[in-house]
Scaffold this motif. Structure first.
Motif, mmCIF file in Angstrom:
data_model
loop_
_atom_site.group_PDB
_atom_site.id
_atom_site.type_symbol
_atom_site.label_atom_id
_atom_site.label_comp_id
_atom_site.label_asym_id
_atom_site.label_seq_id
_atom_site.Cartn_x
_atom_site.Cartn_y
_atom_site.Cartn_z
ATOM 1 N N GLY A 318 0.763 -1.210 -0.069
ATOM 2 C CA GLY A 318 0.099 0.066 -0.045
ATOM 3 C C GLY A 318 0.980 1.227 0.035
ATOM 4 O O GLY A 318 1.861 1.396 0.020
ATOM 5 N N PRO A 319 0.171 2.412 -0.191
ATOM 6 C CA PRO A 319 0.734 3.743 -0.218
ATOM 7 C C PRO A 319 1.536 4.052 1.230
ATOM 8 O O PRO A 319 1.251 3.858 2.012
ATOM 9 C CB PRO A 319 -0.351 4.684 -0.580
ATOM 10 C CG PRO A 319 -1.515 3.859 -0.995
ATOM 11 C CD PRO A 319 -1.207 2.500 -0.307
ATOM 12 N N GLY A 320 2.658 4.239 1.065
ATOM 13 C CA GLY A 320 3.538 4.876 2.225
ATOM 14 C C GLY A 320 4.084 3.559 2.979
ATOM 15 O O GLY A 320 4.998 3.677 4.075
ATOM 16 N N ALA A 321 3.737 2.423 2.476
ATOM 17 C CA ALA A 321 4.034 1.221 3.537
ATOM 18 C C ALA A 321 5.426 0.832 3.310
ATOM 19 O O ALA A 321 6.247 1.034 2.481
ATOM 20 C CB ALA A 321 3.207 0.002 3.024
ATOM 21 N N HIS A 322 6.015 0.493 4.364
ATOM 22 C CA HIS A 322 7.491 -0.020 4.650
ATOM 23 C C HIS A 322 7.545 -1.436 4.588
ATOM 24 O O HIS A 322 6.637 -2.073 5.114
ATOM 25 C CB HIS A 322 8.241 0.667 5.850
ATOM 26 C CG HIS A 322 8.349 1.990 5.632
ATOM 27 N ND1 HIS A 322 9.754 2.698 5.926
ATOM 28 C CD2 HIS A 322 7.580 3.318 5.186
ATOM 29 C CE1 HIS A 322 9.561 4.120 5.968
ATOM 30 N NE2 HIS A 322 8.318 4.285 5.491
ATOM 31 N N SER A 323 8.726 -1.754 3.972
ATOM 32 C CA SER A 323 8.777 -3.216 4.039
ATOM 33 C C SER A 323 10.207 -3.847 4.561
ATOM 34 O O SER A 323 11.306 -2.881 4.715
ATOM 35 C CB SER A 323 8.693 -4.017 2.714
ATOM 36 O OG SER A 323 7.664 -3.499 2.332
ATOM 37 N N HIS A 324 10.721 -4.761 5.069
ATOM 38 C CA HIS A 324 11.746 -5.302 5.458
ATOM 39 C C HIS A 324 12.141 -6.709 5.129
ATOM 40 O O HIS A 324 11.256 -7.657 5.706
ATOM 41 C CB HIS A 324 12.105 -5.013 7.058
ATOM 42 C CG HIS A 324 13.446 -5.479 7.483
ATOM 43 N ND1 HIS A 324 13.392 -6.965 7.909
ATOM 44 C CD2 HIS A 324 14.893 -5.294 7.338
ATOM 45 C CE1 HIS A 324 14.692 -7.311 8.381
ATOM 46 N NE2 HIS A 324 15.449 -6.278 8.087
ATOM 47 N N VAL A 325 13.065 -7.152 4.487
ATOM 48 C CA VAL A 325 13.390 -8.671 4.267
ATOM 49 C C VAL A 325 14.932 -8.600 4.146
ATOM 50 O O VAL A 325 15.671 -7.991 3.376
ATOM 51 C CB VAL A 325 12.833 -9.147 2.913
ATOM 52 C CG1 VAL A 325 13.257 -10.369 2.469
ATOM 53 C CG2 VAL A 325 11.192 -8.958 2.666
ATOM 54 N N GLY A 326 15.478 -9.627 5.250
ATOM 55 C CA GLY A 326 16.654 -9.903 5.027
ATOM 56 C C GLY A 326 18.010 -8.738 5.340
ATOM 57 O O GLY A 326 18.742 -8.719 4.605
ATOM 58 N N GLY A 327 17.556 -7.769 5.854
ATOM 59 C CA GLY A 327 18.361 -6.559 5.953
ATOM 60 C C GLY A 327 18.261 -5.510 4.974
ATOM 61 O O GLY A 327 19.109 -4.519 4.660
ATOM 62 N N VAL A 328 17.240 -5.828 3.885
ATOM 63 C CA VAL A 328 16.769 -4.683 2.969
ATOM 64 C C VAL A 328 15.562 -4.036 3.246
ATOM 65 O O VAL A 328 14.528 -4.967 3.466
ATOM 66 C CB VAL A 328 16.657 -5.289 1.590
ATOM 67 C CG1 VAL A 328 16.509 -4.454 0.504
ATOM 68 C CG2 VAL A 328 18.183 -5.926 1.272
ATOM 69 N N ARG A 353 15.183 2.610 -1.369
ATOM 70 C CA ARG A 353 15.396 1.428 -0.506
ATOM 71 C C ARG A 353 16.805 1.398 -0.030
ATOM 72 O O ARG A 353 17.589 2.106 -0.504
ATOM 73 C CB ARG A 353 15.228 0.105 -0.993
ATOM 74 C CG ARG A 353 16.303 -0.407 -2.193
ATOM 75 C CD ARG A 353 15.844 -1.889 -2.781
ATOM 76 N NE ARG A 353 16.838 -2.515 -3.293
ATOM 77 C CZ ARG A 353 16.648 -3.607 -4.215
ATOM 78 N NH1 ARG A 353 15.867 -4.060 -4.273
ATOM 79 N NH2 ARG A 353 17.401 -4.086 -4.681
ATOM 80 N N GLU A 354 17.049 0.960 1.304
ATOM 81 C CA GLU A 354 18.652 0.603 1.552
ATOM 82 C C GLU A 354 18.848 -0.665 2.131
ATOM 83 O O GLU A 354 17.803 -1.332 2.621
ATOM 84 C CB GLU A 354 18.522 1.709 2.714
ATOM 85 C CG GLU A 354 17.535 1.515 4.067
ATOM 86 C CD GLU A 354 17.746 2.374 5.089
ATOM 87 O OE1 GLU A 354 18.595 3.301 5.024
ATOM 88 O OE2 GLU A 354 16.741 2.523 5.925
ATOM 89 N N THR A 355 20.082 -0.990 2.035
ATOM 90 C CA THR A 355 20.442 -1.924 2.493
ATOM 91 C C THR A 355 21.104 -1.826 3.758
ATOM 92 O O THR A 355 22.083 -1.073 3.707
ATOM 93 C CB THR A 355 21.513 -2.808 1.477
ATOM 94 O OG1 THR A 355 20.780 -3.177 0.259
ATOM 95 C CG2 THR A 355 22.084 -4.282 2.085
#
Length: 429
Positions: A318-328, A353-355
């Protein structure tokens, strides 16, 4: 003028993630967050990514479920190269998810389940306002697979609700709780304390009203005045008073005392879960609290939020939603119209995005892990951080018995000063 967005790498249009996210993947749970950015009115204190009908710029609520389902499909494709993991938790937040028809929420949940499958006993939560649901709506959610509802009660005192610009009648809270119970849903009530003009007696009344409903879970958050909100402008103009830090501390202590007396245990600085009845007669008391162990509280904790605090994986839809998978970590474009354009074009809605490097991940483990009941391992600290522990114990901010066992656990006083504790623990060598 500097950008308010995080410093980030460009996000690829196909959403693909680096191979490094597979490292240790089987040691992390996987959850899905679905952001529904719509609200009937904008509360003066709120700085969440939400939009009223006159702020949508052509985006339509009626199209939103389909757009979110499209991102679920994208997520399924991106993660298809990783070992399969069932979804442990699903959380619909907002905004007000229940502004959408229950059929829309059910369709979005079905898309998640069809893409990954839900783990046995998966926790499926939606936020709701007390005036945004009725008994039939909640029954429909339960039939679709929802297990939990979190009501934004905030206060039981009319003048406090008016300052917060909440629209529901406090008398409706017992009704929606009863309807949720009848539907077979677990119930959480969210409260806010420290609103300008709220007295300690007002806060006591709200706590007692919430406790009387016997919810499974209660959250109590200190009001934070965020820059750019209507409330911040009102305070700047002198129309309402700035929240009083000392009064907020008294309110927190009152909440912890009343909730403990009512059978709730804190498991995160702002969250309390109903104690469960021991299953076996030989249950061992927790050496710190003297009560049930942390595991005995797990049934009523918000497992989705714990996944954030413990650094697990989640995909935010969704709009503005943040995610995190394996340090990314990445975040989507904010406006519903921009999000709709991306989904219509079949490209990732990620804006950047950022690692995270190893040190950043360690700092976040300390920052977030120190807020939960189990605390963090002393080994996560640098030499300077370990040196600070003795002083924190002397100031009664950290439990000395836990420190002997090699963990940093906050006392009640430490919870009140959690930010200070974290700064000390993260002191540079």
């Amino acid at each position: 003028m500097p950008s308010a967005l995080p410093l980030a790498d460009p996000a690829p249009a196909d959403g693909l993630l680096p191979a490094s996210v597979a490292d240790g993947v089987n040691d992390r749970n996987f959850g899905v967050y679905l952001h529904v950015p719509f609200c009937r009115v904008r509360c003066g204190y709120c700085d969440f990514n939400t939009y009223t009908s006159d702020e949508l710029r052509g985006a339509k609520r009626t199209d939103y479920a389909g757009q979110a389902i499209a991102e679920v499909a994208l997520a399924g494709s991106v993660l298809s190269g990783l070992p399969h993991r069932d979804v442990s938790t699903v959380f619909f937040g907002g905004g007000t998810p229940t502004m959408l028809p229950a059929t829309d929420l059910a369709a979005m949940l079905a898309a998640v389940s069809n893409t990954w499958s839900l783990a046995p006993g998966a926790e499926v939560t939606t936020e709701a306002n007390p005036d945004s649901v009725d008994a039939a709506y909640l029954l429909e959610l339960a039939a679709a697979g929802f297990t939990r509802v979190s009501f934004g009660m905030q206060s039981a005192v009319p003048h406090v609700l008016a300052t917060l610009e909440r629209t529901h009648d406090p008398a409706r809270v017992p009704l929606v709780v009863e309807w949720a119970r009848e539907a077979g849903l677990d119930v959480s009530l969210d409260l806010i304390y420290g609103t300008p003009g709220e007295s300690l007696d007002d806060w006591r009344a709200s706590l007692e009203h919430a406790i009387a409903q016997r919810p499974d879970h209660i959250s109590a958050y200190a009001l934070i005045v965020e820059d750019g909100t209507k409330l911040a402008r009102q305070i700047r103009r002198g129309e309402v008073a700035q929240p009083d830090d000392d009064l907020q501390a008294d309110m927190y202590e009152l909440a912890d005392r009343l909730l403990a007396d009512a059978g709730y245990e804190w498991y995160e600085v702002s969250n309390w879960a109903k104690r469960t009845e021991p299953v076996a007669t030989d249950t061992v008391a927790d050496p710190i609290t003297g009560g049930e162990s942390a595991e005995d509280l797990a049934e009523h904790r918000s497992r989705h939020n714990l996944a954030y605090w413990q650094g697990h994986d989640w995909w935010g839809i969704g709009p503005g939603a943040h995610s995190h998978v394996g340090g990314v970590r990445w975040w989507n474009v904010k406006h519903p119209a921009a999000y709709a354009e991306r989904m219509l074009a079949g490209v990732s809605p990620a804006a950047g995005r950022e690692t995270l490097d190893a040190e950043t991940r360690r700092v976040e483990r300390v920052l977030l892990g120190s807020r939960i009941r189990e605390g963090i391992a002393v080994r996560e600290l640098t030499a300077s951080g370990r040196t600070a522990v003795a002083g924190l114990i002397a100031e009664e901010l950290v439990d000395p018995r836990a420190a002997i066992r090699g963990t940093i656990e906050l006392t009640l006083k430490g919870r009140l000063l959690a930010d200070l504790v974290v700064r000390r623990l993260l002191a540079e060598d």
